[in-house]
Design a protein around this motif. Sequence first.
Motif, PDB file in Angstrom:
ATOM      1  N   TRP A 335       4.739   2.965  -2.343  1.00  9.18           N
ATOM      2  CA  TRP A 335       4.993   3.974  -1.317  1.00  9.18           C
ATOM      3  C   TRP A 335       3.726   4.772  -1.000  1.00  9.18           C
ATOM      4  O   TRP A 335       3.461   5.110   0.164  1.00  9.18           O
ATOM      5  N   ILE A 336       2.931   5.063  -2.010  1.00 10.43           N
ATOM      6  CA  ILE A 336       1.668   5.757  -1.755  1.00 10.43           C
ATOM      7  C   ILE A 336       0.796   4.910  -0.842  1.00 10.43           C
ATOM      8  O   ILE A 336       0.186   5.414   0.116  1.00 10.43           O
ATOM      9  N   MET A 337       0.737   3.601  -1.096  1.00 13.49           N
ATOM     10  CA  MET A 337      -0.095   2.717  -0.275  1.00 13.49           C
ATOM     11  C   MET A 337       0.444   2.613   1.150  1.00 13.49           C
ATOM     12  O   MET A 337      -0.336   2.507   2.107  1.00 13.49           O
ATOM     13  N   VAL A 338       1.772   2.627   1.304  1.00 14.29           N
ATOM     14  CA  VAL A 338       2.349   2.600   2.654  1.00 14.29           C
ATOM     15  C   VAL A 338       1.900   3.820   3.449  1.00 14.29           C
ATOM     16  O   VAL A 338       1.446   3.712   4.600  1.00 14.29           O
ATOM     17  N   TRP A 339       1.990   4.996   2.839  1.00 16.39           N
ATOM     18  CA  TRP A 339       1.606   6.216   3.549  1.00 16.39           C
ATOM     19  C   TRP A 339       0.087   6.348   3.690  1.00 16.39           C
ATOM     20  O   TRP A 339      -0.391   7.090   4.546  1.00 16.39           O
ATOM     21  N   LEU A 340      -0.668   5.611   2.879  1.00 14.36           N
ATOM     22  CA  LEU A 340      -2.134   5.619   2.981  1.00 14.36           C
ATOM     23  C   LEU A 340      -2.672   4.529   3.911  1.00 14.36           C
ATOM     24  O   LEU A 340      -3.882   4.361   4.015  1.00 14.36           O
ATOM     25  N   SER A 341      -1.801   3.777   4.571  1.00 13.49           N
ATOM     26  CA  SER A 341      -2.239   2.620   5.350  1.00 13.49           C
ATOM     27  C   SER A 341      -3.224   2.992   6.458  1.00 13.49           C
ATOM     28  O   SER A 341      -4.124   2.223   6.790  1.00 13.49           O
ATOM     29  N   GLY A 342      -3.072   4.173   7.031  1.00 15.10           N
ATOM     30  CA  GLY A 342      -4.009   4.602   8.076  1.00 15.10           C
ATOM     31  C   GLY A 342      -5.412   4.805   7.541  1.00 15.10           C
ATOM     32  O   GLY A 342      -6.399   4.626   8.260  1.00 15.10           O
TER      33      GLY A 342
END
Length: 429
Positions: A335-342
């Motif tokens: 989930w951290i990586m999903v929100w850090l995708s930008g």
Amino acid sequence: MKLSIQLGFLSAANIGLAFVFQWYVLVKLGPGVETDALFAGMTIPQLVLAVISGSLMHVLVPLLSGESEDRLRHDTWGFFVLIGGIFALLAVLLYMAAPWWVPLTVPGFNETGQSLTVTLTRIQLVGMVFTAINGVQWAAYHARQQFLWAEFTPILVSAFALLLLIWALPRFGVIAAAWISTLRMGLQTLLLAPGMGRPVRPDLRCPSVRQAWQRIKPLLLGTAYYKTDPLVDRFLLSTAGSGSLSLYYLAQQIYGAVSQVLNKAFAAPLVPALSRLHKAGDKAGFRRAYHRKLVQVGAISLVGLLVLGLLGQTVLSLLVGHGNVSAGNVRELWWIMVWLSGMFAGGVMGQISSSSYFALGDTSTPTRLGICSYTFYVPAKIALYYYFGVFGLAFATSLFFVVNLFLQHHFLKTNHFNFLYGEVLCDDK
């Protein structure tokens, strides 16, 4: 394209070994106080290097590219002595004052965690000196367009460091990981030494040093401000649950690893190539090269994020779901990586746009843009972290990188230089 594939392969191998190094530490020790202290202890050395050493690469490669071998060798040795001396002095000062300033960066840690962070930070300050020197050595190789050996040396030292870690970590704990990281940087300095050429007496008053100082001043002033981003992250995450800082750092490292592969394969060869096109007055060629690389990197990053969304949890379970890393840790990491995708997409594409400015000797425009966007970003980051925790922090970081990318591209097209419409971007000074 062949060179890009070779560099991408070597960079992937190097970054893969570096990731396995950190993976082994995390899996062996588990997300907790020790790993949080280790990753927090990296913050200030990495911040100093991002501000000074990173700026040097952007400045030195365009300056040294196209110069005669004799001039390049004299300039390289001058920068080597100057940077080595500055960073050695800085490391000594930070080392002595560590018991006072390190606890301020991790106020949420208990006394044991702060004490361990001080010890690990001091060890990694030694490695900071070697890393800064490596930046000058890498600039010399890149200016000659000799990229392959510069990318192969970290593979050799990382492989040795990993084997040493596997033996030492169970015996000596997290301290061993910090010392081996420092040793790795020192060995890399030795392997890159042949690229310096025969030693010469450095001339610190030569025109190249003065020109480098003129170009690096805006970078230093700006990056000293907006490169404090990791410091803000560690400060906030020290108040989160135990292990959250380690997982957030790991997410950044995974994205950073892939980003570095793309940067080495596309952005690094682009800077000297664009510098030569600019010096030759080939504006159309410059424009085509910039757009081509931007599209290539953008397409690759979007495909990677699609894979993350569809298969991310499965892949992360295979990568890090071992030892003392629980299924809940893996889900939080995803989930951290999903929100850090930008951060990933904006970062790799932003490296192409900023490289275009640096190749033209324009260090002030991307620096000013970074300062402006960062000024609005920090309060937003703090607010989102307060309301949404670690995931809010990740989303704010993504937003910053995407906005910065659009600003860089927009001003490259529409500012008073009008370079992308065929007019002159800036005068050589």
